[in-house]
Design an enzyme around this catalytic site. Sequence first.
Site, PDB file in Angstrom:
ATOM      1  N   CYS A  31      85.951  19.794 -45.576  1.00 19.64           N
ATOM      2  CA  CYS A  31      86.615  21.384 -45.775  1.00 19.64           C
ATOM      3  C   CYS A  31      85.741  21.665 -46.988  1.00 19.64           C
ATOM      4  CB  CYS A  31      87.985  21.159 -46.473  1.00 19.64           C
ATOM      5  SG  CYS A  31      88.951  22.831 -46.519  1.00 19.64           S
ATOM      6  N   CYS A  34      87.671  23.418 -50.154  1.00 16.89           N
ATOM      7  CA  CYS A  34      88.313  22.184 -50.981  1.00 16.89           C
ATOM      8  C   CYS A  34      87.815  21.713 -51.682  1.00 16.89           C
ATOM      9  CB  CYS A  34      89.160  21.047 -49.785  1.00 16.89           C
ATOM     10  SG  CYS A  34      90.112  21.371 -48.671  1.00 16.89           S
TER      11      CYS A  34
END
Length: 316
Positions: A31, A34
């Site tokens: 991600c 993230c």
Amino acid sequence: MIDITLQNFEAELILASQERPVLLDIWAPWCGPCRTLGPILEKLEAEYGGRFTLAKLNSDEVPEIATQLSQMFNVRSIPFCVMFAGGQPVDGFLGAIPESQIREFLDKHVPPGEALEAAADVEDAEALMAQGDEDAALTKLAHAVHTDPANDTARFDYVKALLERGHLSEAREAFAPVAAKAADTLVPSPRLAALATWLAAFDASAGADPAALQAAIAANKRDFDARLALAQTHLAGQRFTEAMDELLEIIMRDKAWKDQVARKTYVAILELLTKPAPKPAAEAKSGTLEIAGKAAVVHSDPLIDSYRRKLSMALF
């Protein structure tokens, strides 16, 4: 920062959040957002100086917890952050939002440093009291009240300790900032109201002659004014059971006398004698995030239980 797994989530997330807030960052290695959010959260954890704990959960490695929290908050993407406090998820935010917004989010849930310092002082004071070091405990409580004036637990313990040691003037001074709050019937604070009742007993019993009061009661068992005055001398002298015995005699004969002052004073004394309930333990089941407050075992006091029963019997 800690990594959350199925093995440690109860201790490091649920139970730990009963002591201080825990921000759970649900992420995954693939991600991109993230990877942007993570360093910001780590920086803020350091800047907030232990006022909250940052926990990270890899959604690929622990899908059970990630999925349940996503369903709970009705979200389907990451990064997703959930704030835990008091053993429960209380709020969250989705995505790599700007640092300023994260600070706003944290400030809604993270106590100021003064509050944490005062709470630690109260815990230390309780331990010192248990060890019999009352002077050191009193010092800790005084510091807690000075550090966080809004901490009612610290103030109650401090004023109570002062009264138990006979420091009446200091107790009045420490109680003055919350006197209006203690008298507020719309937002009741039973423990502070109990302190107000105790302090009032010192005024009411000033110059009282216990022998004369007892003689008046012997001559007329329905001399409620004398009984109340005698109960207040007992309360001022920390003879709590004797005070409740006199008040109970009034309650049994006339529950409503003087706007139920006997019952209210009796209840205040029970409040002074009752220790706060311990924090609930969290209940968690392996492989799921079934969070539910599990009541801690409260060790009852036979004396207090006895006087609660006496009051119940007198009222019904």
